[in-house]
Scaffold this active site. Structure first.
Site, PDB file in Angstrom:
ATOM      1  N   CYS A  41       0.842  -1.193   0.000  1.00 43.65           N
ATOM      2  CA  CYS A  41       0.000   0.000   0.000  1.00 43.65           C
ATOM      3  C   CYS A  41       0.881   1.249   0.000  1.00 43.65           C
ATOM      4  CB  CYS A  41      -0.872  -0.044   1.256  1.00 43.65           C
ATOM      5  SG  CYS A  41      -1.492   1.546   1.780  1.00 43.65           S
ATOM      6  N   GLU A  42       0.647   2.125  -0.954  1.00 42.58           N
ATOM      7  CA  GLU A  42       1.527   3.309  -1.054  1.00 42.58           C
ATOM      8  C   GLU A  42       1.208   4.370  -0.008  1.00 42.58           C
ATOM      9  OE1 GLU A  42       0.942   4.614  -5.082  1.00 42.58           O
ATOM     10  OE2 GLU A  42      -0.599   6.049  -4.521  1.00 42.58           O
ATOM     11  N   HIS A  43       0.071   4.243   0.665  1.00 41.20           N
ATOM     12  CA  HIS A  43      -0.248   5.218   1.710  1.00 41.20           C
ATOM     13  C   HIS A  43       0.443   4.886   3.030  1.00 41.20           C
ATOM     14  CE1 HIS A  43      -4.201   5.875  -0.665  1.00 41.20           C
ATOM     15  NE2 HIS A  43      -3.255   6.680  -1.073  1.00 41.20           N
ATOM     16  N   HIS A  44       0.607   3.596   3.285  1.00 41.09           N
ATOM     17  CA  HIS A  44       1.144   3.187   4.583  1.00 41.09           C
ATOM     18  C   HIS A  44       2.379   2.294   4.489  1.00 41.09           C
ATOM     19  CE1 HIS A  44      -3.164   4.097   5.323  1.00 41.09           C
ATOM     20  NE2 HIS A  44      -2.707   4.637   6.430  1.00 41.09           N
ATOM     21  N   GLN A  86      -4.821  -0.153  -5.070  1.00 38.49           N
ATOM     22  CA  GLN A  86      -5.328  -1.328  -5.786  1.00 38.49           C
ATOM     23  C   GLN A  86      -5.951  -0.959  -7.137  1.00 38.49           C
ATOM     24  OE1 GLN A  86      -7.461  -4.132  -3.302  1.00 38.49           O
ATOM     25  NE2 GLN A  86      -8.532  -4.953  -5.086  1.00 38.49           N
ATOM     26  N   HIS A  92      -6.185  -5.488   2.636  1.00 39.14           N
ATOM     27  CA  HIS A  92      -5.216  -4.417   2.890  1.00 39.14           C
ATOM     28  C   HIS A  92      -4.841  -4.438   4.364  1.00 39.14           C
ATOM     29  CE1 HIS A  92      -5.598  -1.947  -0.893  1.00 39.14           C
ATOM     30  NE2 HIS A  92      -6.419  -2.954  -1.072  1.00 39.14           N
ATOM     31  N   CYS A 139      -3.279  -2.285   5.874  1.00 36.13           N
ATOM     32  CA  CYS A 139      -3.456  -0.952   6.500  1.00 36.13           C
ATOM     33  C   CYS A 139      -4.863  -0.812   7.057  1.00 36.13           C
ATOM     34  CB  CYS A 139      -3.164   0.157   5.499  1.00 36.13           C
ATOM     35  SG  CYS A 139      -4.291   0.186   4.103  1.00 36.13           S
TER      36      CYS A 139
HETATM   37  N1  GTP Z   1      -8.847   3.735  -2.852  1.00 40.53           N
HETATM   38  C1  GTP Z   1      -7.886   3.147  -2.153  1.00 40.53           C
HETATM   39  N2  GTP Z   1      -7.655   3.542  -0.895  1.00 40.53           N
HETATM   40  C2  GTP Z   1      -6.685   2.914  -0.208  1.00 40.53           C
HETATM   41  C3  GTP Z   1      -5.918   1.871  -0.734  1.00 40.53           C
HETATM   42  N3  GTP Z   1      -5.047   1.463   0.216  1.00 40.53           N
HETATM   43  C4  GTP Z   1      -5.280   2.223   1.287  1.00 40.53           C
HETATM   44  N4  GTP Z   1      -6.266   3.108   1.054  1.00 40.53           N
HETATM   45  C5  GTP Z   1      -6.891   4.130   1.908  1.00 40.53           C
HETATM   46  O1  GTP Z   1      -6.197   5.336   1.871  1.00 40.53           O
HETATM   47  C6  GTP Z   1      -6.766   6.148   2.887  1.00 40.53           C
HETATM   48  C7  GTP Z   1      -5.769   7.097   3.455  1.00 40.53           C
HETATM   49  O2  GTP Z   1      -6.502   7.904   4.306  1.00 40.53           O
HETATM   50  P1  GTP Z   1      -5.897   8.959   5.344  1.00 40.53           P
HETATM   51  O3  GTP Z   1      -7.010   9.513   6.169  1.00 40.53           O
HETATM   52  O4  GTP Z   1      -5.017   9.913   4.606  1.00 40.53           O
HETATM   53  O5  GTP Z   1      -4.913   8.048   6.207  1.00 40.53           O
HETATM   54  P2  GTP Z   1      -5.142   7.428   7.665  1.00 40.53           P
HETATM   55  O6  GTP Z   1      -5.315   8.515   8.660  1.00 40.53           O
HETATM   56  O7  GTP Z   1      -3.999   6.486   7.932  1.00 40.53           O
HETATM   57  O8  GTP Z   1      -6.508   6.657   7.479  1.00 40.53           O
HETATM   58  P3  GTP Z   1      -7.098   5.371   8.243  1.00 40.53           P
HETATM   59  O9  GTP Z   1      -6.629   4.168   7.517  1.00 40.53           O
HETATM   60  O10 GTP Z   1      -8.587   5.550   8.151  1.00 40.53           O
HETATM   61  O11 GTP Z   1      -6.588   5.404   9.660  1.00 40.53           O
HETATM   62  C8  GTP Z   1      -7.370   5.181   3.892  1.00 40.53           C
HETATM   63  O12 GTP Z   1      -8.755   5.298   3.832  1.00 40.53           O
HETATM   64  C9  GTP Z   1      -6.921   3.804   3.356  1.00 40.53           C
HETATM   65  O13 GTP Z   1      -7.849   2.767   3.663  1.00 40.53           O
HETATM   66  C10 GTP Z   1      -6.190   1.476  -2.070  1.00 40.53           C
HETATM   67  O14 GTP Z   1      -5.561   0.587  -2.652  1.00 40.53           O
HETATM   68  N5  GTP Z   1      -7.183   2.138  -2.723  1.00 40.53           N
HETATM   69 ZN    ZN Z   2      -2.704   1.622   3.336  1.00 36.23          ZN
END
Ligand code: GTP
Ligand code: ZN
Length: 226
Positions: free
Chosen positions: A121-124, A162, A190, A192
């Site tokens: 996952c590129e966010h986490h 994804q 996921h 995360c």
């Molecule tokens: N559309 C999409 N979202 C993703 C994917 N992987 C992770 N995410 C979401 O990216 C979002 C990032 O949200 P933020 O609010 O910036 O981050 P955060 O505070 O860590 O969010 P939480 O996971 O809700 O705690 C989250 O809702 C994740 O579930 C993916 O492959 N596709």
């Molecule tokens: Zn993530």
């Protein structure tokens, strides 16, 4: 469609295969390339910077890097990032592709189920764990079956969302097979979502990308999604 950034059009190293170049060009044209900026860094330079950075991170967390279990961790992570889980950022690592002419005139769907898929996952920067299903209807070209798994793996070995991963596999196969009639679906957990944040250990995410007949014809779509 997002415009190509000037730096994304820079020439690639000569060790990039013609197939990798076709795929990269198709992704840029469709605005589906992973957001990248050229670093000018060699593999060894990337490794060294990441190792240093992870040394800082582990020390900041208060971990004792003199411990014999921990001392190699920055090295392991740097090697894992560059050579393993993020190796798909480097087009010189694109799989060797064998595409052959469709001399046997196959015109029915070729579908591969349950392709192992592990991405990040590129966010986490934690794991996405799932499976992909890929199908195409041959036009002039047929691809070696294992090459589909390898293309899935190549794009999975990047930081991803994804949705983009699903589309990148679709566009890569469309470009290589010279047909729009390709479909990809991914079903994944996921970490995360599972191991942190909302801590949901049950949910799975399904994403689908359809081209050509898979989009236009409801029976073809149903046969694929069945
Ligand atoms: N559309 C999409 N979202 C993703 C994917 N992987 C992770 N995410 C979401 O990216 C979002 C990032 O949200 P933020 O609010 O910036 O981050 P955060 O505070 O860590 O969010 P939480 O996971 O809700 O705690 C989250 O809702 C994740 O579930 C993916 O492959 N596709
Ligand atoms: Zn993530």
């Amino acid at each position: 469609m997002e415009p190509m950034l000037a730096e994304q059009r820079l020439p690639l190293p000569s060790s990039v295969s013609p197939e990798a170049d076709i795929v990269r060009t198709a992704l840029l044209e469709r605005g589906l390339e992973t957001p990248l900026v050229p670093t000018g860094l060699s593999r060894d330079e990337k490794y060294e910077r990441i190792r240093q950075s992870f040394t800082d991170i582990t020390r900041t967390l208060g971990l004792d890097l003199r411990d014999d279990s921990l001392c190699e961790t920055p090295h392991r992570i740097a090697k894992m990032y560059v050579d393993e889980i993020f190796s798909g950022l480097d087009y010189t690592q694109f799989p060797k592709i064998s595409v052959i002419d469709n001399k046997m005139n196959v015109e029915e769907m070729v579908r591969i189920d349950d392709i192992d898929l592990v991405s990040t996952c590129e966010h986490h920067f934690i794991t996405i764990d799932g499976a992909a299903r890929v199908a195409y209807i041959p036009s002039n070209k047929i691809i070696g079956l294992s090459k589909i798994n390898r293309i899935v793996r190549f794009f999975a070995q990047r930081p991803q969302v994804q949705e983009r991963l699903t589309q990148q596999i679709l566009v890569a196969l469309q470009a290589l097979l010279e047909t729009d009639d390709v479909a990809v679906t991914i079903n994944a957990v996921h970490y995360c979502v599972k191991s942190r944040g909302v801590m949901d250990s049950n949910s799975r995410t399904r994403t689908t990308a359809l081209g050509g007949a898979f989009k236009a014809d409801s029976r073809t779509r149903a046969e694929f999604l069945d």
